[in-house]
Design an enzyme around this catalytic site. Structure first.
Site, short mmCIF file in Angstrom:
data_model
loop_
_atom_site.label_atom_id
_atom_site.label_comp_id
_atom_site.label_asym_id
_atom_site.label_seq_id
_atom_site.Cartn_x
_atom_site.Cartn_y
_atom_site.Cartn_z
CB CYS A 229 -0.96 0.09 1.17
SG CYS A 229 -2.15 -1.24 1.23
NE ARG B 57 4.56 1.73 0.23
CZ ARG B 57 5.52 1.54 1.13
NH1 ARG B 57 6.77 1.73 0.77
NH2 ARG B 57 5.25 1.19 2.35
CD1 TRP C 135 0.22 -6.51 -2.67
CD2 TRP C 135 -0.13 -6.84 -0.49
NE1 TRP C 135 0.58 -7.81 -2.37
CE2 TRP C 135 0.37 -8.04 -1.05
CE3 TRP C 135 -0.44 -6.82 0.87
CZ2 TRP C 135 0.59 -9.19 -0.30
CZ3 TRP C 135 -0.22 -7.97 1.62
CH2 TRP C 135 0.29 -9.14 1.03
CG ASN D 99 1.28 0.76 4.31
OD1 ASN D 99 1.04 -0.42 4.09
ND2 ASN D 99 2.50 1.23 4.43
N GLY D 100 -1.03 -0.94 6.36
CA GLY D 100 -0.76 -1.72 7.57
C GLY D 100 -1.90 -2.66 7.86
CD GLU E 148 16.97 -13.88 -6.09
OE1 GLU E 148 16.42 -14.29 -5.07
OE2 GLU E 148 16.62 -12.82 -6.66
CE LYS F 203 13.62 -12.27 -8.51
NZ LYS F 203 14.25 -11.97 -7.27
CD GLU G 180 9.96 -12.69 -6.67
OE1 GLU G 180 9.81 -12.02 -5.65
OE2 GLU G 180 10.97 -12.58 -7.40
CG HIS H 159 19.24 -37.33 -0.45
ND1 HIS H 159 19.55 -38.60 -0.05
CD2 HIS H 159 20.43 -36.70 -0.62
CE1 HIS H 159 20.86 -38.73 0.04
NE2 HIS H 159 21.41 -37.59 -0.30
CE LYS I 192 11.54 -3.58 -5.36
NZ LYS I 192 12.21 -4.82 -5.79
C1 G6P Z 1 9.02 -8.78 -0.95
C2 G6P Z 1 9.60 -8.45 -2.31
C3 G6P Z 1 10.89 -9.23 -2.51
C4 G6P Z 1 11.87 -8.93 -1.39
C5 G6P Z 1 11.24 -9.20 -0.02
C6 G6P Z 1 12.11 -8.64 1.10
O1 G6P Z 1 8.61 -10.10 -0.92
O2 G6P Z 1 8.68 -8.77 -3.32
O3 G6P Z 1 11.48 -8.85 -3.74
O4 G6P Z 1 13.01 -9.71 -1.54
O5 G6P Z 1 9.98 -8.55 0.08
O6 G6P Z 1 12.14 -7.25 0.98
P1 G6P Z 1 13.29 -6.31 1.49
O7 G6P Z 1 12.86 -4.93 1.05
O8 G6P Z 1 13.33 -6.45 2.97
O9 G6P Z 1 14.55 -6.73 0.85
#
Ligand code: G6P
Length: 614
Positions: free
Chosen positions: A2, A27, A75, A101-102, A487, A491, A494, A510, A609
């Site tokens: 948000c 956000r 969000w 927001n929260g 990672e 990606k 996501e 395993h 984000k």
């Molecule tokens: C969200 C984002 C990720 C990020 C994670 C941690 O899930 O979509 O891309 O890695 O938060 O966020 P930060 O800002 O603490 O790195």
């Protein structure tokens, strides 16, 4: 998680608000809304499901005049995305409009109490409960708006950043925060409010960061007044922010994500600027210099982070243990905070966060500090909550990251971790002088090698088309490449919504090996390093089961590249720096597959984000 924007001043509010929403769209983007107080003292509220552009289109012909307004991009936490649940929420009497927001955790109890008092609710949100509570207290008590807010906010449990318009005082804008960020910008008679500094920086460089449980009143033509919930005046240093924070633009790229992938050579150079001296063979970080004794005497390092930042933390563990011989534990911040962890006052806790706002990471920091540990932040967003809550830290300096899938922040975090490890290794004499100098030189050369890796974009773009059919992917790596595999898989999940699992290559035997058949693409990081022979065996095991191998190999490799179905060559480097190069083809692969599948790469469904709620 948000985004909030607010404005009160001489100018028209709408352009500031809509522009701010666009900059905060990272956000949240499931719905958006605006409330404006027009010249006749009327409150016009517009909301729309979808992106900020949908709201803009929807209200193109509506009255958008007014010098006071609040806006929100959402969000969803409580209540599905849609215009009804979108903010701003207006109280039953029409007196208050609120964006939030929260999460208000005790919203259900408050709602039931308010229902008994005759309040009706249109939405399923916790935010509407808060605005009705404010309305109820205002009607019950003969008090000013700030006192009403103090009373209401003392009743709520949870996290909030709010902006409030009170139609009985339309010449004032109110804001408050607890565990969710808010920044106030000031210029002449104008006040700007936002969840981060970017929407403000274009108008003014003078800002104040609101602290937890503080309420700000921005009275037109008057000074900013901040009090806490007990009504004590709070004074704040006015900070100067760079006007060149720069609007994030796509700069000719189709998506922010692709732009950010391609920015990595420049970002990593910026990250190392003034810190890495390849001629002298030294790395100097001011935080390490200033807290040398504390860091060197640590019994243990603990790294806490979430998401991609946690993956960077896994690489950090290997760097610190390998180069500095310091024992390291890595924890998801969300697990750490509730696991009753053993934290000693001799521990140093590293908190890694791109946004600097992640609620779980912030809570982990508070826990660590309360146990007497020393906390070192590694963040990107300057002035965010985490850098302000830590004892010291290093910024990664990669510039605003807008694409929801983190790319350049990850390589920036790994670069900072490598710099810290090299700086400490010199102090601890855990590396032989020549090897140390060679690693520093190698690190300094990484941006040029990243440029080489980016040349694989065309080949990865064409091979992505072949793999869009896949329903599952496996990503494998060993040692330093294992977190890279995690990672890469993250990606892909996501942004393309393809199920992907990252695994340590040898562990495949395993369990995951049972999944391998001719339908299963397996991405394997098989660069030339100490593990090469072992990885070669893993590749053969996959091929023996007809899996499709996409191998990331070192330039000139003629063994694995002959066995693999597809191989992508990257320059060789020191094993501990390999993640900085090997990650990039995986970012590109995820990007191109998602684009081929027609997905909204920069705004993947359900993700945000910055996760400022638990
Ligand atoms: C969200 C984002 C990720 C990020 C994670 C941690 O899930 O979509 O891309 O890695 O938060 O966020 P930060 O800002 O603490 O790195």
């Amino acid at each position: 998680m948000c985004g909030i924007v607010g404005y009160i001043g001489n100018g028209e509010a709408y352009p500031v608000l809509i522009d701010g929403l666009k900059q905060l769209e990272y956000r949240g983007y499931d719905s958006a809304g605006i409330a404006l107080v027009d010249g006749n003292g009327r409150l016009n509220v517009y909301k729309e499901k979808g992106k900020v552009a949908d709201l803009e289109k929807h209200i193109a012909d509506r009255d958008k005049s007014g010098h006071t307004g609040i806006a929100h991009t959402r969000w969803a936490t409580h209540g599905e995305p849609g215009a009804v649940n979108a903010h701003p929420h207006v109280s039953s009497s029409g007196r208050f409009a609120l964006v939030h927001n929260g999460i208000i955790e005790n919203y259900a109890v408050i709602r039931e109490n308010l229902k008994k008092k005759g309040y009706e609710f249109r939405s399923a949100t916790d935010t509407e409960v808060l605005v009705q509570l404010i309305d109820y207290i205002a009607s019950r008590d003969d008090a000013d708006t700030v006192a009403v807010l103090q009373c209401a906010l003392k009743e709520v449990v949870g996290a909030y950043a709010i902006a409030l318009v009170d139609m009985e005082h339309p010449d004032c804008l109110y804001a408050a925060r607890k565990s969710s960020p808010l920044v106030i910008g000031m210029k002449d008679n104008d006040f700007y409010l936002a969840s981060d500094v970017n929407p403000i920086a274009a108008y003014t460089d003078r800002v104040v960061y609101l602290e937890d449980e503080e309420i700000a009143s921005m009275h037109y033509g008057d000074r900013l007044r901040i009090v806490n919930l007990s009504n004590a005046e709070c004074s704040h240093e006015v900070m100067t922010v760079s006007k060149n924070l720069g609007r994030a633009e796509k700069g000719g790229f189709g998506h922010y994500m692709l732009k950010e992938i391609f920015e990595q050579p420049d970002c990593i150079r910026d990250c190392m600027r003034g810190r890495v001296d390849p001629e002298a063979g030294t790395v100097t970080l001011s935080a390490v210099r200033d807290h040398r004794e504390r860091l060197l005497s640590a019994g243990r390092f603990i790294i806490v982070a979430c998401g991609t930042s946690w993956h960077a933390g896994l690489i950090g563990k290997q760097l610190f243990e390998d180069l500095c011989r310091i024992p390291v534990e890595v924890a998801y911040a969300s697990e750490f905070r509730y696991s009753n962890p053993v934290i000693r006052s001799t521990d140093v806790v590293f908190a890694i966060s791109q946004s600097g706002e992640t609620a779980d990471t912030l809570a982990a920091i508070e826990l660590a500090r309360s146990a007497g540990a020393f906390v070192y932040g590694i963040c990107n967003a300057v002035g965010a909550s985490i850098p302000r809550a830590t004892d010291t830290g290093s910024y990664i300096h990669v510039g605003p990251e807008i694409g929801v899938a983190s790319t350049k922040a990850f390589t920036g975090q790994v670069t900072v971790l490598a710099m810290i490890a090299l700086d400490l290794a010199r102090e601890k004499h855990t590396l032989d002088g020549e090897r140390h100098a060679a690693l520093v030189r190698e690190l300094a050369g990484i941006p040029d090698k990243m440029r080489e890796v980016l040349k694989t974009d065309t080949v990865i773009g064409s091979l992505s088309r072949i793999f869009t059919y896949a329903k599952n992917f496996i990503y494998l790596g060993r040692g330093y490449s294992y977190p890279v595999a995690l990672e890469g898989a993250l990606k892909l999940k996501e942004i393309s919504y393809i199920h992907a699992e990252g695994y340590p290559a040898a562990e495949m035997k395993h369990g995951p090996i049972a999944l391998i058949d001719e339908e299963m693409p397996v991405v394997i990081i098989a660069t030339r390093n100490a593990m090469y022979g072992k990885i070669l065996s893993n590749v053969q095991e996959i091929k023996a089961r007809k899996g499709k191998v996409i191998a990331i190999v070192t330039e000139g490799d003629d063994v694995i590249s002959r066995i693999a179905d597809v191989s992508v060559e990257i320059p060789g480097t020191a094993e501990c720096l390999d993640p900085l190069l090997a990650t990039i083809p995986l970012q590109l692969l995820a990007y191109h597959i998602a684009v081929c599948k027609g997905k909204d790469v920069d705004r993947p469904r359900n993700l945000a984000k910055s996760v400022t709620v638990e």
